[in-house]
Write a protein that holds these residues in place. Structure first.
Motif, PDB file in Angstrom:
ATOM      1  N   PHE A   1       0.852  -1.182   0.082  1.00 18.62           N
ATOM      2  CA  PHE A   1       0.167  -0.019   0.028  1.00 18.62           C
ATOM      3  C   PHE A   1       0.736   1.189  -0.100  1.00 18.62           C
ATOM      4  O   PHE A   1       0.531   2.008  -0.837  1.00 18.62           O
ATOM      5  CB  PHE A   1      -0.931   0.036   1.215  1.00 18.62           C
ATOM      6  N   GLU A   2       1.866   1.162   0.688  1.00 10.28           N
ATOM      7  CA  GLU A   2       2.749   2.609   0.936  1.00 10.28           C
ATOM      8  C   GLU A   2       3.225   2.803  -0.559  1.00 10.28           C
ATOM      9  O   GLU A   2       3.563   3.780  -0.846  1.00 10.28           O
ATOM     10  CB  GLU A   2       3.825   2.236   2.011  1.00 10.28           C
ATOM     11  N   THR A   3       3.989   1.493  -1.120  1.00  9.83           N
ATOM     12  CA  THR A   3       4.238   1.879  -2.688  1.00  9.83           C
ATOM     13  C   THR A   3       3.411   2.362  -3.638  1.00  9.83           C
ATOM     14  O   THR A   3       3.690   3.226  -4.343  1.00  9.83           O
ATOM     15  CB  THR A   3       5.138   0.498  -3.162  1.00  9.83           C
ATOM     16  N   ALA A   4       2.298   1.599  -3.519  1.00  9.87           N
ATOM     17  CA  ALA A   4       1.070   2.066  -4.418  1.00  9.87           C
ATOM     18  C   ALA A   4       0.844   3.485  -4.434  1.00  9.87           C
ATOM     19  O   ALA A   4       0.385   4.226  -5.416  1.00  9.87           O
ATOM     20  CB  ALA A   4      -0.048   1.273  -4.464  1.00  9.87           C
ATOM     21  N   PHE A   5       0.960   3.782  -3.100  1.00 12.30           N
ATOM     22  CA  PHE A   5       0.400   5.084  -2.745  1.00 12.30           C
ATOM     23  C   PHE A   5       1.467   6.283  -2.873  1.00 12.30           C
ATOM     24  O   PHE A   5       1.236   7.488  -2.580  1.00 12.30           O
ATOM     25  CB  PHE A   5      -0.239   5.243  -1.331  1.00 12.30           C
ATOM     26  N   ASN A   6       2.508   5.686  -3.234  1.00 10.98           N
ATOM     27  CA  ASN A   6       3.836   6.524  -3.220  1.00 10.98           C
ATOM     28  C   ASN A   6       4.262   7.311  -2.254  1.00 10.98           C
ATOM     29  O   ASN A   6       4.656   8.701  -2.272  1.00 10.98           O
ATOM     30  CB  ASN A   6       3.618   7.294  -4.496  1.00 10.98           C
ATOM     31  N   LEU A   7       4.071   6.684  -0.871  1.00 12.16           N
ATOM     32  CA  LEU A   7       4.169   7.374   0.622  1.00 12.16           C
ATOM     33  C   LEU A   7       5.701   7.273   0.787  1.00 12.16           C
ATOM     34  O   LEU A   7       6.297   6.439   0.464  1.00 12.16           O
ATOM     35  CB  LEU A   7       3.453   6.757   1.656  1.00 12.16           C
ATOM     36  N   PRO A   8       6.493   8.343   1.319  1.00 16.49           N
ATOM     37  CA  PRO A   8       7.684   8.280   1.834  1.00 16.49           C
ATOM     38  C   PRO A   8       8.235   7.280   2.859  1.00 16.49           C
ATOM     39  O   PRO A   8       7.142   6.670   3.699  1.00 16.49           O
ATOM     40  CB  PRO A   8       7.935   9.910   2.267  1.00 16.49           C
ATOM     41  N   SER A   9       9.195   7.018   2.964  1.00 11.70           N
ATOM     42  CA  SER A   9       9.756   6.064   4.164  1.00 11.70           C
ATOM     43  C   SER A   9       9.381   6.595   5.357  1.00 11.70           C
ATOM     44  O   SER A   9       9.511   5.697   6.326  1.00 11.70           O
ATOM     45  CB  SER A   9      11.362   5.708   3.716  1.00 11.70           C
TER      46      SER A   9
ATOM     47  N   SER B   1      -9.042   6.546  -1.579  1.00 11.10           N
ATOM     48  CA  SER B   1     -10.387   7.049  -2.353  1.00 11.10           C
ATOM     49  C   SER B   1      -9.740   7.944  -3.540  1.00 11.10           C
ATOM     50  O   SER B   1     -10.355   7.671  -4.509  1.00 11.10           O
ATOM     51  CB  SER B   1     -10.814   8.380  -1.339  1.00 11.10           C
ATOM     52  N   ARG B   2      -8.694   8.475  -3.559  1.00 12.09           N
ATOM     53  CA  ARG B   2      -8.067   9.024  -4.702  1.00 12.09           C
ATOM     54  C   ARG B   2      -7.572   7.909  -5.999  1.00 12.09           C
ATOM     55  O   ARG B   2      -7.962   8.194  -7.098  1.00 12.09           O
ATOM     56  CB  ARG B   2      -6.920   9.965  -4.441  1.00 12.09           C
ATOM     57  N   GLU B   3      -7.134   6.908  -5.513  1.00  7.01           N
ATOM     58  CA  GLU B   3      -6.550   5.921  -6.183  1.00  7.01           C
ATOM     59  C   GLU B   3      -7.421   4.896  -6.904  1.00  7.01           C
ATOM     60  O   GLU B   3      -7.448   4.492  -8.017  1.00  7.01           O
ATOM     61  CB  GLU B   3      -5.405   5.081  -5.686  1.00  7.01           C
ATOM     62  N   PHE B   4      -8.457   4.652  -6.034  1.00  8.98           N
ATOM     63  CA  PHE B   4      -9.377   3.262  -6.301  1.00  8.98           C
ATOM     64  C   PHE B   4     -10.972   3.741  -6.312  1.00  8.98           C
ATOM     65  O   PHE B   4     -11.766   2.826  -6.539  1.00  8.98           O
ATOM     66  CB  PHE B   4      -9.312   2.343  -5.395  1.00  8.98           C
ATOM     67  N   GLY B   5     -11.202   5.132  -5.890  1.00  8.66           N
ATOM     68  CA  GLY B   5     -12.627   5.432  -5.836  1.00  8.66           C
ATOM     69  C   GLY B   5     -13.348   5.378  -4.628  1.00  8.66           C
ATOM     70  O   GLY B   5     -14.339   5.942  -4.264  1.00  8.66           O
ATOM     71  N   GLU B   6     -12.906   4.541  -3.694  1.00  6.11           N
ATOM     72  CA  GLU B   6     -13.389   4.192  -2.136  1.00  6.11           C
ATOM     73  C   GLU B   6     -12.451   4.395  -1.428  1.00  6.11           C
ATOM     74  O   GLU B   6     -11.051   4.103  -1.535  1.00  6.11           O
ATOM     75  CB  GLU B   6     -14.243   3.356  -2.319  1.00  6.11           C
ATOM     76  N   ASP B   7     -12.661   5.136  -0.159  1.00  8.20           N
ATOM     77  CA  ASP B   7     -11.799   4.737   1.088  1.00  8.20           C
ATOM     78  C   ASP B   7     -11.849   3.508   1.642  1.00  8.20           C
ATOM     79  O   ASP B   7     -11.460   3.326   2.938  1.00  8.20           O
ATOM     80  CB  ASP B   7     -11.852   6.111   2.003  1.00  8.20           C
ATOM     81  N   SER B   8     -12.519   2.676   1.337  1.00  4.35           N
ATOM     82  CA  SER B   8     -13.207   1.219   2.125  1.00  4.35           C
ATOM     83  C   SER B   8     -12.336   0.087   1.798  1.00  4.35           C
ATOM     84  O   SER B   8     -11.860  -0.153   0.439  1.00  4.35           O
ATOM     85  CB  SER B   8     -14.635   0.914   1.974  1.00  4.35           C
ATOM     86  N   ILE B   9     -11.830  -0.426   2.685  1.00  2.00           N
ATOM     87  CA  ILE B   9     -10.933  -1.678   2.613  1.00  2.00           C
ATOM     88  C   ILE B   9     -11.946  -2.819   1.880  1.00  2.00           C
ATOM     89  O   ILE B   9     -11.352  -3.534   1.290  1.00  2.00           O
ATOM     90  CB  ILE B   9     -10.389  -2.524   3.824  1.00  2.00           C
TER      91      ILE B   9
ATOM     92  N   PHE C   1       0.899  -1.311  -7.725  1.00  2.00           N
ATOM     93  CA  PHE C   1       2.273  -1.445  -6.688  1.00  2.00           C
ATOM     94  C   PHE C   1       3.596  -1.882  -7.610  1.00  2.00           C
ATOM     95  O   PHE C   1       4.535  -1.457  -7.506  1.00  2.00           O
ATOM     96  CB  PHE C   1       2.086  -2.437  -5.640  1.00  2.00           C
ATOM     97  N   LEU C   2       3.079  -2.906  -8.547  1.00  2.00           N
ATOM     98  CA  LEU C   2       4.216  -3.383  -9.398  1.00  2.00           C
ATOM     99  C   LEU C   2       4.810  -2.377 -10.209  1.00  2.00           C
ATOM    100  O   LEU C   2       6.000  -2.120 -10.503  1.00  2.00           O
ATOM    101  CB  LEU C   2       3.788  -4.733 -10.103  1.00  2.00           C
ATOM    102  N   LEU C   3       3.814  -1.642 -11.053  1.00  2.00           N
ATOM    103  CA  LEU C   3       4.226  -0.374 -12.002  1.00  2.00           C
ATOM    104  C   LEU C   3       5.255   0.638 -11.258  1.00  2.00           C
ATOM    105  O   LEU C   3       5.905   1.079 -11.498  1.00  2.00           O
ATOM    106  CB  LEU C   3       3.124  -0.027 -12.689  1.00  2.00           C
ATOM    107  N   ARG C   4       4.696   0.781 -10.078  1.00  2.00           N
ATOM    108  CA  ARG C   4       5.520   1.933  -9.238  1.00  2.00           C
ATOM    109  C   ARG C   4       6.590   1.627  -8.782  1.00  2.00           C
ATOM    110  O   ARG C   4       7.564   2.416  -8.631  1.00  2.00           O
ATOM    111  CB  ARG C   4       4.205   2.642  -8.165  1.00  2.00           C
TER     112      ARG C   4
END
Length: 268
Positions: free
Chosen positions: A187-195, A214-222, A238-241
């Motif tokens: 998730f951190e990689t997919a969301f491009n979050l810093p270390s 919500s921004r990446e997948f349209g919902e904030d729900s797991i 994740f893989l592409l990023r």
């Protein structure tokens, strides 16, 4: 482990190849001599385990038990494992309840070896359930020895489906994701979050995760990740990023090397 997965490609194209051959590769892995020996021993002997001491005292049983929950690295940490098992999960003060990594809670709960808990090792289907989980996770580890990103993707597909289909509250599901090292990495990689993200207050982290989802997948729900399509979208992101970050890192290293060479030439 003698089995070697066939992974001729990296990146998302390699992931697509792995998926096309996944079932046959898993079958070959399960049939390998070492895995077959491990699961046969577990199936024949696990019903004799009645306490945490029994399990921790048998290396071969403990190897499969820990491996079924992705806790292989704890095989030599017997005091720690025994504490996790013997204190069980029924008390909020139990050791496994206090650990951030919720795999320990699931491990202890599955075996039921805590005081006053129902021991599950001899129940019908228990050994088969553990063996199936062991084979799944060991295959993921074998993949990870060649490509760690693919291992994380396989782990995400399995573990996220379980969490998203569970009965926890929405925040509880997010905390489960945040408490799982593989899922957190994905998730951190997919969301491009810093270390440095993990150093934030846990509630602030939750807010960021939900906003990014919500921004990446349209919902904030797991719960959206109970759908295979959403899990695959997360894995693809994740893989592409990850590939992009690694490529940028390599380019930066090359630029630094060129700068050093150029500077050296200027002093000749």
């Amino acid at each position: 482990m003698s089995f070697q997965p066939i992974l001729p490609l990296s990146g998302y194209s390699g992931w697509a190849f792995l998926n096309r051959t996944l079932e046959s590769q898993k079958e070959n892995f399960a049939a390998s001599r070492q895995v077959q020996s491990d699961v046969d021993y577990f199936r024949e002997n696990i019903s004799n385990v009645r306490s945490a001491t029994d399990l921790v005292g048998d290396y071969r049983l403990l190897k499969v038990a820990l491996g079924a929950f992705g806790l292989d690295d704890d095989i030599g940490n017997k005091f720690f494992v025994q504490k996790v098992l013997s204190e069980g999960t029924s008390s909020g003060e139990s050791f496994s309840n206090k650990l951030a990594d919720k795999r320990y809670f699931a491990f202890s709960q599955a075996f039921g070896l805590g005081d006053g808990e129902v021991t599950r090792t001899a129940l019908p289907g228990f050994s088969d359930s553990c063996i199936s989980a062991y084979q799944e996770r060991q295959f993921e580890m074998a993949v990870g020895e060649q490509n760690e990103n693919f291992r994380l993707a396989l782990d995400t597909r399995r573990e996220l489906a379980e969490i998203a289909s569970g009965d926890l509250s929405e925040n509880g599901m997010w905390y489960s994701v945040m408490g799982s090292p593989p899922l957190r990495t994905v998730f951190e990689t997919a969301f491009n979050l810093p270390s440095s993200f993990s150093s934030l207050n846990i509630d602030d982290q939750l807010e960021v995760f939900r906003d990014k989802a919500s921004r990446e997948f349209g919902e904030d729900s797991i719960r959206q990740f109970s759908e295979p399509e959403q899990r695959e979208k997360l894995i693809r992101t994740f893989l592409l990023r990850k590939d992009l970050n690694e490529s940028l890192g390599a380019m930066t290293s090359n630029n630094i090397a060129l700068m050093i060479i150029s500077s050296a030439n200027n002093y000749r």
